[in-house]
Motif scaffolding. Structure first.
Motif, PDB file in Angstrom:
ATOM      1  N   GLU A  29       0.810  -1.221   0.000  1.00  0.00           N
ATOM      2  CA  GLU A  29       0.000   0.000   0.000  1.00  0.00           C
ATOM      3  C   GLU A  29       0.842   1.271   0.000  1.00  0.00           C
ATOM      4  O   GLU A  29       0.316   2.374  -0.084  1.00  0.00           O
ATOM      5  CB  GLU A  29      -0.924  -0.009   1.215  1.00  0.00           C
ATOM      6  CG  GLU A  29      -1.879  -1.183   1.229  1.00  0.00           C
ATOM      7  CD  GLU A  29      -2.621  -1.327   2.535  1.00  0.00           C
ATOM      8  OE1 GLU A  29      -2.629  -0.372   3.335  1.00  0.00           O
ATOM      9  OE2 GLU A  29      -3.211  -2.402   2.749  1.00  0.00           O
ATOM     10  N   CYS A  30       2.143   1.113   0.120  1.00  0.00           N
ATOM     11  CA  CYS A  30       3.052   2.248   0.253  1.00  0.00           C
ATOM     12  C   CYS A  30       3.075   3.109  -1.012  1.00  0.00           C
ATOM     13  O   CYS A  30       3.159   2.591  -2.129  1.00  0.00           O
ATOM     14  CB  CYS A  30       4.458   1.739   0.551  1.00  0.00           C
ATOM     15  SG  CYS A  30       5.673   3.042   0.769  1.00  0.00           S
ATOM     16  N   ASN A  53       9.908  -7.372   1.191  1.00  0.00           N
ATOM     17  CA  ASN A  53       9.329  -6.030   1.270  1.00  0.00           C
ATOM     18  C   ASN A  53       9.642  -5.220   0.019  1.00  0.00           C
ATOM     19  O   ASN A  53       8.786  -4.485  -0.481  1.00  0.00           O
ATOM     20  CB  ASN A  53       9.809  -5.306   2.522  1.00  0.00           C
ATOM     21  CG  ASN A  53       9.155  -5.835   3.768  1.00  0.00           C
ATOM     22  OD1 ASN A  53       7.995  -6.228   3.748  1.00  0.00           O
ATOM     23  ND2 ASN A  53       9.892  -5.855   4.857  1.00  0.00           N
ATOM     24  N   TYR A  54      10.851  -5.357  -0.489  1.00  0.00           N
ATOM     25  CA  TYR A  54      11.227  -4.655  -1.718  1.00  0.00           C
ATOM     26  C   TYR A  54      10.338  -5.088  -2.876  1.00  0.00           C
ATOM     27  O   TYR A  54       9.812  -4.265  -3.629  1.00  0.00           O
ATOM     28  CB  TYR A  54      12.707  -4.903  -2.040  1.00  0.00           C
ATOM     29  CG  TYR A  54      13.171  -4.174  -3.275  1.00  0.00           C
ATOM     30  CD1 TYR A  54      13.533  -2.838  -3.210  1.00  0.00           C
ATOM     31  CD2 TYR A  54      13.232  -4.816  -4.506  1.00  0.00           C
ATOM     32  CE1 TYR A  54      13.951  -2.157  -4.352  1.00  0.00           C
ATOM     33  CE2 TYR A  54      13.651  -4.150  -5.642  1.00  0.00           C
ATOM     34  CZ  TYR A  54      14.000  -2.820  -5.559  1.00  0.00           C
ATOM     35  OH  TYR A  54      14.405  -2.147  -6.685  1.00  0.00           O
ATOM     36  N   LYS A  55      10.175  -6.380  -3.012  1.00  0.00           N
ATOM     37  CA  LYS A  55       9.350  -6.911  -4.096  1.00  0.00           C
ATOM     38  C   LYS A  55       7.898  -6.449  -3.961  1.00  0.00           C
ATOM     39  O   LYS A  55       7.250  -6.120  -4.959  1.00  0.00           O
ATOM     40  CB  LYS A  55       9.416  -8.444  -4.088  1.00  0.00           C
ATOM     41  CG  LYS A  55       8.677  -9.091  -5.217  1.00  0.00           C
ATOM     42  CD  LYS A  55       8.847 -10.603  -5.184  1.00  0.00           C
ATOM     43  CE  LYS A  55       8.027 -11.241  -6.304  1.00  0.00           C
ATOM     44  NZ  LYS A  55       8.124 -12.697  -6.278  1.00  0.00           N
ATOM     45  N   ALA A  59       5.695   1.592  -4.189  1.00  0.00           N
ATOM     46  CA  ALA A  59       6.243   2.936  -4.393  1.00  0.00           C
ATOM     47  C   ALA A  59       7.556   2.874  -5.171  1.00  0.00           C
ATOM     48  O   ALA A  59       8.184   1.815  -5.274  1.00  0.00           O
ATOM     49  CB  ALA A  59       6.485   3.597  -3.038  1.00  0.00           C
ATOM     50  N   PRO A  60       8.006   4.025  -5.689  1.00  0.00           N
ATOM     51  CA  PRO A  60       9.361   4.077  -6.256  1.00  0.00           C
ATOM     52  C   PRO A  60      10.363   3.666  -5.184  1.00  0.00           C
ATOM     53  O   PRO A  60      10.233   4.061  -4.022  1.00  0.00           O
ATOM     54  CB  PRO A  60       9.529   5.550  -6.631  1.00  0.00           C
ATOM     55  CG  PRO A  60       8.141   6.055  -6.813  1.00  0.00           C
ATOM     56  CD  PRO A  60       7.316   5.307  -5.803  1.00  0.00           C
ATOM     57  N   LYS A  61      11.340   2.862  -5.569  1.00  0.00           N
ATOM     58  CA  LYS A  61      12.227   2.273  -4.565  1.00  0.00           C
ATOM     59  C   LYS A  61      13.595   1.973  -5.140  1.00  0.00           C
ATOM     60  O   LYS A  61      13.775   1.918  -6.351  1.00  0.00           O
ATOM     61  CB  LYS A  61      11.597   0.988  -4.048  1.00  0.00           C
ATOM     62  CG  LYS A  61      11.444  -0.045  -5.171  1.00  0.00           C
ATOM     63  CD  LYS A  61      10.458  -1.124  -4.839  1.00  0.00           C
ATOM     64  CE  LYS A  61      10.258  -2.001  -6.071  1.00  0.00           C
ATOM     65  NZ  LYS A  61       9.056  -2.749  -6.029  1.00  0.00           N
TER      66      LYS A  61
END
Length: 100
Positions: A29-30, A53-55, A59-61
């Protein structure tokens, strides 16, 4: 005892217990930029959690993995690389030109 305090605090501040919502759910949801930084030798928070969490992050990451770093040791082991990645992150995502 610490878990009970965390759950009490969670219920007071956000309305649910700490085990009722996962970081992976939150990442789905980020909408806020996220720079993930994790050491491969972290025994407190396994690096697999950061990969998950990265996957999941909507959001842009960006992701920086520091070989040999334990929990909260990435900056200590690779200060220059850490700072370069942080700068690249802001250059890529920041809309403000700091030189003007």
């Amino acid at each position: 005892m610490v878990v009970l305090y965390v759950d009490k605090l969670s219920m007071e501040r956000i309305g649910f217990a700490s085990d009722e919502y996962s970081s992976t759910q939150a990442m789905q949801e980020c909408r806020t930029l996220v720079l993930f930084i994790h050491g491969t030798d972290d025994t407190f928070v396994p690096i697999e959690m950061t990969y998950e969490n990265y996957k999941a992050c909507a959001a842009p990451k960006r992701l920086l993995v520091v070989p040999g770093a334990g929990h909260c040791q990435s900056y200590l082991l690779e200060q220059e690389r850490y700072e370069e990645e942080l700068l690249r992150f802001w250059q890529k995502f920041d809309k403000v030109d700091v030189d003007s």
